[in-house]
Write an enzyme that holds these catalytic residues in place. Structure first.
Site, PDB file in Angstrom:
ATOM      1  N   GLU A  34     -41.434 -54.978 -70.635  1.00 25.24           N
ATOM      2  CA  GLU A  34     -40.621 -54.246 -69.656  1.00 25.24           C
ATOM      3  C   GLU A  34     -40.725 -54.882 -68.276  1.00 25.24           C
ATOM      4  OE1 GLU A  34     -37.973 -52.369 -70.694  1.00 25.24           O
ATOM      5  OE2 GLU A  34     -39.499 -51.277 -71.805  1.00 25.24           O
ATOM      6  N   GLY A 141     -31.360 -45.268 -70.573  1.00 25.31           N
ATOM      7  CA  GLY A 141     -32.222 -46.430 -70.786  1.00 25.31           C
ATOM      8  C   GLY A 141     -31.930 -47.122 -72.110  1.00 25.31           C
ATOM      9  N   GLU A 177     -22.387 -57.342 -64.613  1.00 22.20           N
ATOM     10  CA  GLU A 177     -23.273 -56.267 -64.148  1.00 22.20           C
ATOM     11  C   GLU A 177     -23.895 -56.609 -62.788  1.00 22.20           C
ATOM     12  OE1 GLU A 177     -25.228 -54.337 -67.246  1.00 22.20           O
ATOM     13  OE2 GLU A 177     -26.556 -53.184 -65.965  1.00 22.20           O
ATOM     14  N   ASP A 189     -30.773 -56.971 -71.957  1.00 25.44           N
ATOM     15  CA  ASP A 189     -29.913 -55.977 -72.605  1.00 25.44           C
ATOM     16  C   ASP A 189     -28.732 -56.643 -73.291  1.00 25.44           C
ATOM     17  OD1 ASP A 189     -31.669 -54.373 -71.290  1.00 25.44           O
ATOM     18  OD2 ASP A 189     -30.191 -53.405 -69.983  1.00 25.44           O
TER      19      ASP A 189
HETATM   20  P1  ADP Z   1     -27.706 -47.483 -69.194  1.00 25.65           P
HETATM   21  O1  ADP Z   1     -27.267 -48.896 -69.407  1.00 25.65           O
HETATM   22  O2  ADP Z   1     -29.180 -47.326 -69.322  1.00 25.65           O
HETATM   23  O3  ADP Z   1     -26.991 -46.499 -70.064  1.00 25.65           O
HETATM   24  P2  ADP Z   1     -26.618 -48.027 -66.606  1.00 25.65           P
HETATM   25  O4  ADP Z   1     -26.700 -47.298 -65.316  1.00 25.65           O
HETATM   26  O5  ADP Z   1     -27.078 -49.415 -66.675  1.00 25.65           O
HETATM   27  O6  ADP Z   1     -27.348 -47.105 -67.691  1.00 25.65           O
HETATM   28  O7  ADP Z   1     -25.121 -48.027 -67.101  1.00 25.65           O
HETATM   29  C1  ADP Z   1     -24.411 -46.807 -67.202  1.00 25.65           C
HETATM   30  C2  ADP Z   1     -23.045 -46.968 -66.575  1.00 25.65           C
HETATM   31  O8  ADP Z   1     -22.251 -47.871 -67.393  1.00 25.65           O
HETATM   32  C3  ADP Z   1     -22.256 -45.690 -66.525  1.00 25.65           C
HETATM   33  O9  ADP Z   1     -22.582 -44.921 -65.394  1.00 25.65           O
HETATM   34  C4  ADP Z   1     -20.832 -46.211 -66.508  1.00 25.65           C
HETATM   35  O10 ADP Z   1     -20.481 -46.627 -65.203  1.00 25.65           O
HETATM   36  C5  ADP Z   1     -20.914 -47.447 -67.400  1.00 25.65           C
HETATM   37  N1  ADP Z   1     -20.575 -47.088 -68.793  1.00 25.65           N
HETATM   38  C6  ADP Z   1     -21.399 -47.105 -69.844  1.00 25.65           C
HETATM   39  N2  ADP Z   1     -20.753 -46.717 -70.971  1.00 25.65           N
HETATM   40  C7  ADP Z   1     -19.494 -46.450 -70.613  1.00 25.65           C
HETATM   41  C8  ADP Z   1     -18.328 -45.990 -71.310  1.00 25.65           C
HETATM   42  N3  ADP Z   1     -18.344 -45.732 -72.612  1.00 25.65           N
HETATM   43  N4  ADP Z   1     -17.194 -45.828 -70.590  1.00 25.65           N
HETATM   44  C9  ADP Z   1     -17.165 -46.087 -69.275  1.00 25.65           C
HETATM   45  N5  ADP Z   1     -18.215 -46.516 -68.579  1.00 25.65           N
HETATM   46  C10 ADP Z   1     -19.378 -46.688 -69.213  1.00 25.65           C
HETATM   47 MG    MG Z   2     -27.877 -50.535 -68.184  1.00 27.45          MG
END
Ligand code: ADP
Ligand code: MG
Length: 399
Positions: A34, A141, A177, A189
């Site tokens: 991590e 996460g 990203e 990731d």
């Molecule tokens: P994690 O990757 O841990 O789930 P992150 O903050 O890195 O959290 O990414 C989450 C963000 O990615 C969401 O807030 C959104 O902006 C975008 N996202 C993820 N999945 C979707 C989806 N299915 N549709 C639209 N946006 C998404």
């Molecule tokens: Mg993420």
């Protein structure tokens, strides 16, 4: 309705016709390693069964439109506009809705890469409609971000005949990203989502990007991995993650190395004398965590998954005490799981919320689930969401 059907339906609602194809990419869980990725170190994630699907169709004009079941309204721009929307930084928010910066950022990064690598003239790409649906929990996460990037990158790579391989597509997702969304994440990731394989973890050297699969044989060994989503939402762009990165960079600078990957456990006594206590503890987490990844890979190969429990626990303790990225819910989940016989448990992902994992005997999964749920109730925490994850295949074309 399957996620694939949900994406196809959204696409039809958007355009009135069927997509040219459906591509998907999974979320991931990190078994161990991590915050080592941006330190050029080692990680050991695996892809999970939860996936994000992108139903995509070529348009006759040069516009790109993205829709998601997760968002209120589609976002539409022209391909020519993408370079003016990105790159962005943590300080400059994206000019589009944040969620849309993930798929549009992928299109932008692919546009740049495709243009250089394959001589595709700017503007020669076709516009596309992209409809996204997902069953990856967001913000837990489990990397819903890599899943949306991987699904979009896989689709556009094919429809735009960019010809990039999986590792290059992971890089496209990361660039989106980092530079389009403005979240300073490492490459783990995206690599896990692109290159994952069933019943295996991906041993990744984040410096060389060399990846090896390491078999887990979970079912054969009668083992299961539970994800305990604490429902405490993390956000990469908040201060904690940045601060940790800054501490790691400072530590590397003080040690006179390009990255903490180049510091070994034997160097730690010397490091302690050179830096303040907080920086040292951040460094010690990264250095020992890198070693734990190597030890876990060796243990998996020599003795199987049953033998890695103590390494998982040591990783959690290091994140809790040295890197200080755990929260009460994660500590409670780990302790409650271990108290009723989990072989190992640790928080996973960037920290400050999100999920923990527990390595358990298959037959003990209900006991561990009940114990963790009870411990959350006793502490007055929101009920966790607990589910098993089978290490699964990476990005693919589904239809
Ligand atoms: P994690 O990757 O841990 O789930 P992150 O903050 O890195 O959290 O990414 C989450 C963000 O990615 C969401 O807030 C959104 O902006 C975008 N996202 C993820 N999945 C979707 C989806 N299915 N549709 C639209 N946006 C998404
Ligand atoms: Mg993420």
């Amino acid at each position: 309705m399957t996620t694939q059907d949900a994406a196809a339906r959204l696409f039809h609602d958007l355009t009135g016709h069927a997509p040219d194809g459906i591509w998907s990419a999974p979320g991931r869980v990190n078994l161990i390693g991590e915050h080592t990725d941006y330190n050029d170190g080692f990680v050991l994630p695996f892809a999970i069964p939860h996936r994000t699907c992108a139903a995509v169709g070529i348009r006759s004009d040069d516009r790109i439109r993205v829709a998601s079941t997760f968002a209120d309204a589609p976002v539409e721009v022209s391909l020519d506009e993408l370079p003016s929307l990105f790159p962005t930084t943590a300080e400059a928010q994206p000019a589009v809705a944040e969620w849309a910066a993930y798929p549009l950022g992928v299109a932008w990064a692919l546009q740049l890469a495709g243009a250089t690598a394959h001589g595709v003239e700017h503007g020669a790409q076709h516009g596309v409609d992209i409809a996204i649906a997902s069953d990856v929990p967001v913000g837990a996460g489990l990397s819903s971000s890599a899943a949306i990037e991987g699904a979009t990158a896989s689709a556009l790579n094919e429809l735009w005949t960019a010809g990039l391989d999986r590792t290059a597509l992971a890089g496209i997702g990361r660039r989106a990203e980092n530079e389009a969304v403005g979240a300073p994440t490492g490459i783990m990731d995206q690599m896990a989502s692109m290159l994952g394989e069933a019943d295996a973890a991906l041993f990744l050297d984040c410096r060389s990007l060399e990846a090896q699969t390491v078999g887990l044989s979970m079912a054969e060994a009668g083992l299961a991995i539970l994800v305990i989503d604490t429902r405490v939402s993390h956000a990469h762009s908040t201060g904690g993650y940045r601060e940790r990165r800054a501490s790691c960079e400072l530590g590397a600078r003080i040690m006179g190395v390009p990255a903490l990957r180049d510091v070994s456990v034997d160097d730690l006594p010397r490091a302690q004398g050179l830096m303040d206590d907080v920086t040292f503890r951040r460094v010690r987490h990264i250095v020992t965590e890198n070693q734990r990844v190597l030890d876990t890979v060796q243990t998996l190969r020599e003795s199987g998954a049953r033998a890695i429990g103590d390494l998982l626990v040591a990783s959690h303790v290091s994140m809790r005490d040295d890197f200080e990225i755990s929260v009460a819910e994660l500590d409670t989940a780990v302790q409650a799981a271990l108290d009723v016989g989990a072989l190992g448990a640790r928080m996973t992902g960037g920290g400050f919320g999100g999920a923990a994992i527990a390595l358990v005997e298959q037959h003990a999964a209900p006991t561990v689930t009940d114990a963790v749920t009870a411990a959350f109730t006793a502490s007055g925490f929101t009920a966790p969401h607990i589910f098993p994850v089978t290490p699964s295949a990476g990005a693919a074309r589904d239809a």
